[in-house]
Design a protein around this motif. Structure first.
Motif: not given
Length: 226
Positions: A111-126
């Motif tokens: 729950a408290e994890y701070r995601p890495r921007p590079g890992c979240q680029a895919y869902p952001s583009y989706a």
């Protein structure tokens, strides 16, 4: 009397999808982390990072697929495809629990994890495609990406057993995506065929979407590696 050229045959969904998978396939050397995992050379910590990031990815992609289904409400074959994908994300999240448990991740850490921007680029583009991309074109792009993703999951799942000693429950997430998915393939063909028949699908546009999805896919793995 002047002759008119016969109309060119219209492409089939199967041909369009096969072409996208082939044209957009990443280079075999494009994903160094998966290659390291395959050789048993990646640190075990990457699996915990993977699980933490996937909790974020799955939640975002499920919302994107649900939105695409709503946007395609007047085109039932397309909406059905995205409804099935959204259901698949729910199942994937359940299977991810086995990996999180094997990595000894607590509910609080997740729950408290701070995601890495590079890992979240895919869902952001989706999510961007869910808002503004034609759903039929997005279906083509996603199908090409799923082929690459499924291949990576096959390699990783095998390596987890052979080199890292993970229990079957921890490998279930990767097995879910590595297994053939005839229902998804059938609905993808139906969605794309509907798009072609109605003039909504534009393969060149879909390939543009797909190239970015594949690039963000690789960015995910690179970012997991740190």
């Amino acid at each position: 009397m002047a002759r008119t050229a016969p109309d060119a045959p219209r492409p089939t969904a199967a041909a369009v999808l096969d072409d996208a998978v082939r044209a957009l396939a990443p280079d075999s050397a494009a994903n160094p982390l998966v290659a390291q995992i395959e050789a048993g050379a990646a640190p075990r910590t990457v699996f915990a990072t993977f699980a933490l990031e996937q909790h974020q990815v799955i939640a975002a992609d499920r919302v994107s697929f649900q939105h695409l289904a709503r946007r395609a409400d007047g085109d039932p074959p397309v909406a059905d495809f995205y409804d099935l994908l959204a259901q698949g994300e729910t199942l994937a999240l359940k299977r991810l629990a086995g990996l999180a448990d094997a990595c000894e991740l607590t509910a609080r850490e997740i729950a408290e994890y701070r995601p890495r921007p590079g890992c979240q680029a895919y869902p952001s583009y989706a999510a961007r495609l869910a808002l503004s991309g034609d759903p039929a074109d997005v279906a083509i792009a996603l199908t090409a990406n799923f082929a690459a993703w499924g291949g990576y999951c096959t390699v990783v799942g095998t390596a987890m057993r052979d080199h890292y000693g993970f229990p079957e429950a921890a490998c279930a997430f990767f097995g879910f995506f590595a297994e053939p998915a005839p229902a998804v393939e059938e609905k993808a063909r139906a969605a794309v065929q509907h798009g072609l028949d109605t003039g909504q699908a534009r393969p060149p546009t879909a390939h543009r979407y797909g190239r970015l999805l594949q690039a963000y896919e690789l960015m995910f793995w690179d970012s997991v590696a740190g």
